[in-house]
Motif scaffolding. Structure first.
Motif, short mmCIF file in Angstrom:
data_model
loop_
_atom_site.label_atom_id
_atom_site.label_comp_id
_atom_site.label_asym_id
_atom_site.label_seq_id
_atom_site.Cartn_x
_atom_site.Cartn_y
_atom_site.Cartn_z
N ASP A 131 -4.15 17.70 -0.62
CA ASP A 131 -4.50 17.95 -2.03
C ASP A 131 -3.47 18.83 -2.75
O ASP A 131 -3.75 19.33 -3.84
N TYR A 132 -2.29 19.00 -2.17
CA TYR A 132 -1.26 19.85 -2.76
C TYR A 132 -0.88 19.33 -4.15
O TYR A 132 -0.67 18.14 -4.37
N VAL A 133 -0.80 20.26 -5.09
CA VAL A 133 -0.38 19.95 -6.45
C VAL A 133 0.99 20.58 -6.68
O VAL A 133 1.12 21.81 -6.66
N ASN A 134 1.99 19.74 -6.88
CA ASN A 134 3.34 20.21 -7.12
C ASN A 134 3.38 20.90 -8.49
O ASN A 134 3.12 20.25 -9.51
N PRO A 135 3.72 22.18 -8.54
CA PRO A 135 3.71 22.91 -9.82
C PRO A 135 4.65 22.32 -10.87
O PRO A 135 4.41 22.47 -12.07
N SER A 136 5.71 21.65 -10.43
CA SER A 136 6.63 21.07 -11.41
C SER A 136 6.34 19.59 -11.67
O SER A 136 7.04 18.96 -12.46
N GLY A 137 5.31 19.05 -11.04
CA GLY A 137 4.93 17.66 -11.28
C GLY A 137 4.31 17.47 -12.65
O GLY A 137 3.87 18.42 -13.29
N LYS A 138 4.28 16.23 -13.10
CA LYS A 138 3.69 15.89 -14.40
C LYS A 138 2.40 15.12 -14.16
O LYS A 138 2.36 14.18 -13.36
N PHE A 139 1.35 15.51 -14.87
CA PHE A 139 0.04 14.90 -14.70
C PHE A 139 -0.52 14.47 -16.05
O PHE A 139 -0.44 15.23 -17.02
N LYS A 140 -1.05 13.28 -16.09
CA LYS A 140 -1.75 12.78 -17.28
C LYS A 140 -3.19 13.27 -17.19
O LYS A 140 -3.88 13.03 -16.20
N ALA A 141 -3.63 13.98 -18.20
CA ALA A 141 -4.98 14.54 -18.22
C ALA A 141 -5.89 13.69 -19.09
O ALA A 141 -5.47 13.14 -20.10
N HIS A 142 -7.15 13.60 -18.68
CA HIS A 142 -8.15 12.83 -19.40
C HIS A 142 -9.50 13.51 -19.22
O HIS A 142 -9.85 13.88 -18.11
N ILE A 143 -10.24 13.70 -20.32
CA ILE A 143 -11.56 14.31 -20.20
C ILE A 143 -12.63 13.22 -20.13
O ILE A 143 -12.47 12.14 -20.67
N ILE A 144 -13.71 13.53 -19.43
CA ILE A 144 -14.84 12.61 -19.28
C ILE A 144 -16.07 13.27 -19.90
O ILE A 144 -16.40 14.41 -19.57
N LYS A 145 -16.73 12.52 -20.79
CA LYS A 145 -17.94 13.01 -21.44
C LYS A 145 -19.13 12.19 -20.98
O LYS A 145 -18.99 11.01 -20.68
N ASP A 146 -20.30 12.83 -20.95
CA ASP A 146 -21.51 12.09 -20.59
C ASP A 146 -22.07 11.40 -21.84
O ASP A 146 -21.47 11.43 -22.91
N LYS A 147 -23.23 10.79 -21.70
CA LYS A 147 -23.85 10.05 -22.82
C LYS A 147 -24.22 10.96 -23.98
O LYS A 147 -24.37 10.50 -25.11
N SER A 148 -24.36 12.25 -23.72
CA SER A 148 -24.70 13.21 -24.78
C SER A 148 -23.46 13.80 -25.43
O SER A 148 -23.54 14.77 -26.18
N ASN A 149 -22.30 13.27 -25.08
CA ASN A 149 -21.01 13.71 -25.63
C ASN A 149 -20.64 15.13 -25.19
O ASN A 149 -19.96 15.86 -25.90
N VAL A 150 -21.11 15.52 -24.01
CA VAL A 150 -20.77 16.81 -23.42
C VAL A 150 -19.67 16.57 -22.39
O VAL A 150 -19.76 15.65 -21.58
N ILE A 151 -18.63 17.38 -22.42
CA ILE A 151 -17.53 17.23 -21.48
C ILE A 151 -18.00 17.63 -20.09
O ILE A 151 -18.48 18.74 -19.88
N ARG A 152 -17.86 16.70 -19.13
CA ARG A 152 -18.35 16.92 -17.77
C ARG A 152 -17.24 16.97 -16.73
O ARG A 152 -17.46 17.44 -15.63
N ALA A 153 -16.04 16.46 -17.06
CA ALA A 153 -14.98 16.45 -16.05
C ALA A 153 -13.63 16.31 -16.71
O ALA A 153 -13.51 15.87 -17.86
N ILE A 154 -12.61 16.66 -15.93
CA ILE A 154 -11.21 16.40 -16.30
C ILE A 154 -10.59 15.65 -15.14
O ILE A 154 -10.77 16.03 -13.98
N GLU A 155 -9.87 14.59 -15.45
CA GLU A 155 -9.12 13.84 -14.44
C GLU A 155 -7.64 14.12 -14.67
O GLU A 155 -7.15 14.04 -15.79
N PHE A 156 -6.94 14.44 -13.59
CA PHE A 156 -5.49 14.62 -13.62
C PHE A 156 -4.87 13.57 -12.73
O PHE A 156 -5.21 13.49 -11.55
N MET A 157 -3.98 12.75 -13.27
CA MET A 157 -3.29 11.72 -12.48
C MET A 157 -1.79 11.98 -12.54
O MET A 157 -1.22 12.03 -13.63
N GLN A 158 -1.18 12.14 -11.35
CA GLN A 158 0.24 12.43 -11.31
C GLN A 158 1.02 11.20 -11.75
O GLN A 158 0.72 10.08 -11.38
N GLN A 159 2.02 11.45 -12.57
CA GLN A 159 2.84 10.36 -13.09
C GLN A 159 4.10 10.20 -12.26
O GLN A 159 4.61 11.05 -11.67
#
Length: 159
Positions: A131-159
């Protein structure tokens, strides 16, 4: 003073009292509507402010060090999860809670599936760990909201 004059003064006082009471009631009702509108606006502002911590991660590219900082910042947040997909771990790992991200049309989308007990920051900073995260790596971030429009998660995908 005659009785007629006293009756007129009494009637004038009575009508004046009714007029003052009517004015007070009208002002109270209009102030009540204004108060309700102000409370609704305050509630909207409060919701917006509570979600500003997450808006920096909405469809942006962040560095690996920012991902690790997000893990530290949101590690104790209940009903919230962070998923990090790296080059070493393309499936990704969930931190704090696993959130349902299968399909936005699903009724469970954005809800907690399972609680995960792990030391997120320690794993993300160990170079030998999957699960190592390279500090100089680039990640695309995306937030996930539930049906009530409350933010429940963040997804980070390394590019």
């Amino acid at each position: 003073m005659g009785n007629a004059q006293k009756a007129l003064i009494m009637a004038a006082g009575f009508f004046l009292a009714i007029a003052l009471i009517t004015i007070a009631v009208v002002m109270f009702i209009s102030a009540q509507d204004a108060t309700k509108a102000a409370q609704n606006n305050f509630s909207d502002i409060q919701t917006e402010l509570s979600q500003t911590a997450f808006t920096v991660y909405d469809n942006t590219v962040v560095s690996g060090s920012q991902v690790v900082n997000a893990l530290r910042k949101f590690a104790d947040k209940e009903q919230f999860g962070i998923q990090v997909q790296t080059g070493k771990n393309p499936v990704g790992s969930w931190y704090t809670n696993k959130i349902d991200t299968t399909s936005p049309s699903s009724s469970n989308y954005g809800t907690v599936i399972a609680s995960i007990s792990r030391d997120a920051v320690a794993n993300a900073t160990l170079e030998s760990h999957m699960d190592y995260v390279n500090p100089s790596g680039k990640f695309k971030a995306h937030i996930i909201k539930d049906k009530s429009n409350v933010i429940r998660a963040i997804e980070f995908m390394q590019q």
